[in-house]
Design a protein around this motif. Structure first.
Motif, mmCIF file in Angstrom:
data_model
loop_
_atom_site.group_PDB
_atom_site.id
_atom_site.type_symbol
_atom_site.label_atom_id
_atom_site.label_comp_id
_atom_site.label_asym_id
_atom_site.label_seq_id
_atom_site.Cartn_x
_atom_site.Cartn_y
_atom_site.Cartn_z
ATOM 1 N N SER B 86 3.171 -7.983 8.562
ATOM 2 C CA SER B 86 3.409 -8.683 7.297
ATOM 3 C C SER B 86 4.380 -7.864 6.455
ATOM 4 C CB SER B 86 2.092 -8.846 6.521
ATOM 5 O OG SER B 86 1.648 -7.570 6.076
ATOM 6 N N HIS B 88 3.686 -6.684 3.566
ATOM 7 C CA HIS B 88 2.904 -5.566 3.039
ATOM 8 C C HIS B 88 2.836 -4.431 4.050
ATOM 9 C CE1 HIS B 88 1.940 -7.136 -0.741
ATOM 10 N NE2 HIS B 88 0.728 -6.638 -0.858
ATOM 11 N N SER B 206 9.509 -9.544 4.035
ATOM 12 C CA SER B 206 8.433 -10.386 4.490
ATOM 13 C C SER B 206 9.107 -11.479 5.301
ATOM 14 C CB SER B 206 7.672 -10.985 3.316
ATOM 15 O OG SER B 206 6.843 -12.022 3.823
ATOM 16 N N THR B 208 7.633 -13.756 6.739
ATOM 17 C CA THR B 208 6.808 -14.938 6.496
ATOM 18 C C THR B 208 7.568 -15.989 5.700
ATOM 19 O OG1 THR B 208 5.039 -13.306 6.259
ATOM 20 C CG2 THR B 208 4.535 -15.550 5.570
ATOM 21 N N MET B 218 3.014 -15.148 9.851
ATOM 22 C CA MET B 218 3.178 -13.955 9.028
ATOM 23 C C MET B 218 4.008 -12.932 9.805
ATOM 24 S SD MET B 218 1.117 -14.734 6.485
ATOM 25 C CE MET B 218 0.945 -13.211 5.603
ATOM 26 N N GLY B 220 6.593 -9.027 9.030
ATOM 27 C CA GLY B 220 7.358 -8.171 8.120
ATOM 28 C C GLY B 220 8.332 -7.328 8.918
ATOM 29 N N LEU B 276 2.905 -6.645 14.991
ATOM 30 C CA LEU B 276 3.155 -8.085 14.947
ATOM 31 C C LEU B 276 2.739 -8.702 16.283
ATOM 32 C CD1 LEU B 276 4.556 -10.390 13.289
ATOM 33 C CD2 LEU B 276 6.629 -9.860 14.555
ATOM 34 N N ASN B 280 3.959 -14.582 17.087
ATOM 35 C CA ASN B 280 4.592 -14.694 15.766
ATOM 36 C C ASN B 280 6.059 -14.282 15.825
ATOM 37 O OD1 ASN B 280 2.050 -15.365 14.894
ATOM 38 N ND2 ASN B 280 2.094 -14.013 13.117
ATOM 39 N N ASN B 370 2.456 -19.353 -0.865
ATOM 40 C CA ASN B 370 3.617 -18.879 -0.094
ATOM 41 C C ASN B 370 4.922 -19.309 -0.774
ATOM 42 O OD1 ASN B 370 4.752 -17.516 2.115
ATOM 43 N ND2 ASN B 370 5.023 -19.437 3.241
#
Lengths: 172, 427
Positions: B86, B88, B206, B208, B218, B220, B276, B280, B370
């Motif tokens: 993500s 974060h 991000s 996302t 999600m 990052g 990750l 994704n 989002n």
């Protein structure tokens, strides 16, 4: 020639045409970059000759090691300089005494010496400065991408697999 | 072809990806595996010792994720990237590599509320101390510097207000202090703005949001600009000093201008674990292929919607740098001339209650936390994304009581406007 940037074709041509590589300043210390380069090029099928006066007659990475370029018993295609920039001229002078002459003088990442480059180019040798042959090989064959590094190569051609697992080879 | 410098749209489709070496599969395969067999113990040792390139375990590298990383690095003009779970996780990874307990960093007050929380709460418990500075007062960054400062952190286009940060003077301040400028480029994407061209040293994302673009995954990323000299001081020991667990390797010396990304991977990701999922990575990668097309539409729609709101009697103000009357218009022309992004705020007449009511009346726009989705999204930050902040923090972050945030999608602009029109008419 401009030594600030090289076209991929120039680097690829050098790596594909070279078979025997002398690494001047190869270290027996397994965490030094020169040791990584030695083992990596060996794994890609290059005939690698470590050059290190302190280890002459012994082995580095299981490869017979010589004390100087003059002691090498076979033709060398590429001399890789893993020494400080200010001694590069001396290494090139030694390389130019070899018979036959090597085809390429390669100075490692962070090694830059324009006088050494000029000497080699005047004698008809190709020169690469401030680059690592391991990184360049891995970039051009695609392996470096596994570490998230941008290769700068855009191609619709499939990488060439070598024998074994997760081993690529450079192709034209 | 290889000697021509490919354009952005070509890179968005191709960078980092080649036909699969084993099968020739042209789309990037999803390598949904935890681990990779070794040829023998020697190869395993070379991989573990960082002496050879190759995959060991998906927590650290994965071939599907690696394609995404190569593509993001290329689009940003960086040397290497690291994709994580993500945005974060990307921030955690960057600061873990840069900070020691007791160190400080300076962050812009105009940030995503989640980042303000992360810096004020969890980072403090690691002994990483944030000092806040106001991007409208560049000198406040200089004033916040101390010998313990390890980085400056800003967003290129700030969430929620869509305010564009004047990065070049901040890059100067960082350079003089010998510390990196870290830019969160989530809202701009490299299609609109490439922070490395303005002096940034590290970019975080991000994925996302607009990069993946479809609100389904999600992710990052950390991108290494390759320009910062980590060995110029003893401020960054993880990158510039020998690492005992790798037999004394010095990461910056060994990996040169992509050493920071490697450090984030083989020290940070290895231990922090926010990897990750390859699935994704595949979804985000597919999204990035259409990034230039989507961003054009997002920005064109956002400008139409912002213009509509700007002329609406129930609207107090609109904060969108794409409007010629906006104070941020000049910075938009300088840093992101192709578009001012698609996330912005406006103030409804009637304050907090009017904001909450407008969100409640939306029929096409989705009420979600989002941004950067194909769908248009609406939220009232004061009651949601920025709820956990103090009143003062909310106002300085651009999330006061009357503020409504929009993330404009790629539907037809007249339908988005129609939905806002019916919502505002009822107020």
């Amino acid at each position: 020639m401009n030594h600030d940037s090289y076209e991929d074709a120039y680097i690829r041509g050098i790596l594909m045409a070279s078979r025997t590589v002398a690494i001047v300043g190869a270290s027996a210390n397994k965490v030094r970059p020169s040791y990584f380069v030695t083992t990596y090029l060996d794994s890609k099928g290059f005939d690698v000759i470590p050059v290190n006066p302190g280890k002459a007659g012994q082995q580095i990475a299981e490869l017979d090691t010589v004390g100087s370029l003059a002691e090498i018993d076979r033709p060398v295609d590429l001399v890789d300089i893993f020494r400080k920039s200010d001694v590069a001229v001396g290494v090139v002078q030694e390389a130019l005494k070899m018979d036959p002459l090597p085809k390429v003088i390669w100075m490692q990442l962070s090694v830059k010496n324009y006088e050494a480059a000029r000497l080699a180019e005047d004698a008809g040798l190709k020169v690469v400065m401030n680059r690592c042959p391991k990184i360049e090989y891995a970039r051009l064959c695609g392996e470096i991408g596994w570490s998230g590094v941008s290769s700068g190569v855009i191609t619709s051609r499939k990488p060439k697999l070598l024998k074994g697992i997760q081993r690529f080879s450079i192709v034209k | 072809m290889t000697e021509r410098k490919p354009g952005f749209s070509t890179l968005a489709v191709h960078a980092g990806s080649v036909p699969d070496a084993a099968t020739g599969a042209r789309a990037t395969p999803i390598y949904q595996t935890t681990s990779f067999v070794f040829e023998d113990v020697d190869q395993a040792a070379a991989l573990f010792g960082l002496q050879a390139f190759g995959n060991i375990y998906t927590r650290i590298t994965n071939p599907t994720t690696a394609v995404l990383e190569g593509r993001i690095a290329s689009l940003e003009g960086g040397t290497a990237a690291l994709a994580v779970a993500s945005g974060h996780a990307a921030q955690l990874g960057v600061f873990h590599t840069i900070m020691q307990p007791g160190d400080e960093f300076i962050a812009s007050t105009k940030l995503y509320g989640g980042s303000i929380n992360q810096f004020n709460q969890s980072f403090k418990s690691f002994g990483w101390n944030v000092k806040w500075a106001d991007p409208d007062d560049i000198a406040s960054f200089e004033k916040a510097l101390s010998p313990k400062t390890k980085a400056i952190f800003v967003e290129s286009i700030a969430n929620p207000g869509g305010i564009i940060t004047d990065m070049e003077p901040l890059a100067e301040i960082a350079k003089k202090a010998g510390i990196p400028l870290i830019v969160d480029n989530t809202l701009a994407t490299p299609y609109l703005c490439r922070p490395f061209e303005h002096g940034a040293d590290i970019v975080v994302h991000s994925l996302t949001k607009f990069m993946g673009g479809h609100g389904n995954s999600m992710g990052g990323a950390i991108v290494d600009g390759g320009t910062f000299d980590w060995s110029a001081s003893d401020k960054f020991p993880l990158v510039s000093q020998p690492r005992p667990e790798y037999q004394g390797i010095i990461i910056h010396e060994t990996f040169g201008n992509f050493g920071f990304a490697i450090a984030c991977r083989v020290l940070g990701l290895r231990d922090l674990g926010a990897a990750l999922s390859p699935f994704n990575a595949f979804q985000i990668l597919t999204g990035i292929e259409t990034l230039p097309l989507r961003m054009e539409k997002h920005c064109a729609n956002a400008l139409e919607v912002a213009s509509f709101l700007d002329n609406h009697p129930a609207v107090e103000w609109v904060c969108y740098a794409g409007l010629k009357s906006d104070p941020g218009y000049k910075l938009h022309q300088k840093y992101a001339p192709k578009g001012a992004g698609a996330v912005f705020t406006f103030g409804v007449k009637g304050g907090y209650d009017a904001g909450v009511e407008l969100v409640g009346r939306a029929e096409l726009l989705s009420h979600v936390a989002n941004i950067g989705d194909t769908r248009s999204l609406i939220i009232h930050p004061a009651s949601t994304t920025h709820r956990q902040l103090s009143d003062e923090q909310r106002v300085s972050a651009g999330a006061g009581p009357e503020v409504v945030r929009l993330s404009i999608g790629i539907e037809d602009a007249e339908d988005i406007i129609g939905d806002l029109e019916q919502g505002l008419a009822a107020s």
